[in-house]
Design a protein around this motif. Structure first.
Motif, short mmCIF file in Angstrom:
data_model
loop_
_atom_site.label_atom_id
_atom_site.label_comp_id
_atom_site.label_asym_id
_atom_site.label_seq_id
_atom_site.Cartn_x
_atom_site.Cartn_y
_atom_site.Cartn_z
N GLN A 7 0.81 -1.21 0.00
CA GLN A 7 0.00 0.00 0.00
C GLN A 7 0.85 1.27 0.00
O GLN A 7 0.33 2.36 -0.22
CB GLN A 7 -0.92 0.00 1.22
CG GLN A 7 -1.90 -1.17 1.25
CD GLN A 7 -2.80 -1.12 2.45
OE1 GLN A 7 -3.24 -0.06 2.85
NE2 GLN A 7 -3.06 -2.27 3.04
N SER A 72 -5.73 1.45 -1.59
CA SER A 72 -6.08 0.97 -0.26
C SER A 72 -6.30 -0.53 -0.31
O SER A 72 -6.70 -1.08 -1.34
CB SER A 72 -7.34 1.66 0.26
OG SER A 72 -7.72 1.14 1.54
N SER A 76 -10.55 -0.18 3.87
CA SER A 76 -11.27 1.04 3.51
C SER A 76 -12.68 0.99 4.11
O SER A 76 -13.15 -0.09 4.50
CB SER A 76 -11.35 1.18 1.99
OG SER A 76 -12.23 0.22 1.44
#
Length: 220
Positions: A7, A72, A76
């Protein structure tokens, strides 16, 4: 699969060998510009570009767009995910997981490209499920749209890469939106729907980039 999500590698995906022009094409209700990608060589790996638009649509709800280049994992608010997912079966993978918290729906990723006038333009790639979820997911539907026209729809339940190839020549000389979309499938069950896109690439046959010369500075 989750440990494979990188990420924090936004920098890698912002490093492109292609000219990117941010034009002031404001989206309705959104304060940022739409990124327009202008290729400068015959082959373009979409997964190396961090300038894309991403969003989701919950069942019965409006389309929601997130910031340009949004990445993400499954943490999320809706569970929708868009992130690099490492390597599977020898191919770099990109995760595009559908929403699963509360309500499900579709997740999409869009690239806007200014295509040059060349004899042939092809889009290629592959689809698969994450190896760890085979037998747990009831399948994911993968779709590709070109300027709103659906050009691919395939449901996958296994982790073997299934290649696809689309002819985009009719859009030569035009600016187009490529939309990659994942859907939880006919049963609307988002459980374990680790949808992976792999090797997405644009090929511009006969493309010759404009070479700009830079004269040497005048002697003092």
């Amino acid at each position: 699969l989750l440990p494979m999500l990188r990420q924090n590698n936004t920098t890698k995906h912002l490093q492109s060998l292609f000219t990117v022009i941010l034009l002031a094409l404001a989206l309705p209700g959104v304060g940022w510009a739409r990124p327009i990608i202008v290729p400068d060589r015959p082959a373009m790996r979409l997964d190396d570009l961090g300038l894309y638009e991403v969003g989701y649509t919950l069942r019965g709800g409006p389309e929601v767009r997130l910031p340009v280049g949004w990445m993400s994992g499954l943490n999320s608010p809706t569970g929708a995910a868009c992130a690099s997912a490492g390597v599977q079966n020898g191919r770099e993978a990109w995760l595009l997981h559908v929403p699963w918290r509360g309500r499900t729906g579709v997740t999409f990723q869009e690239f806007t490209l200014k295509l040059p006038r060349v004899p042939k333009i092809d889009l290629s790639g592959a689809t698969a499920l994450g190896a760890d979820v085979v037998g747990k997911s009831d399948g994911v539907t993968f779709r590709v749209y070109v300027d709103g026209a659906r050009r691919l729809a395939v449901n996958r339940t296994d982790d073997a890469w299934k290649p696809f190839s689309l002819d985009l020549t009719e859009w030569a000389g035009k600016t187009v939106v490529l939309r990659f979309e994942t859907d939880p499938g006919p049963l609307d069950d988002a459980s374990f729907d680790f949808a992976l896109w792999g090797g997405r690439e644009i090929f511009l046959s006969g493309f010759k980039p404009l070479v700009q010369s830079h004269p040497a500075p005048a002697a003092l």
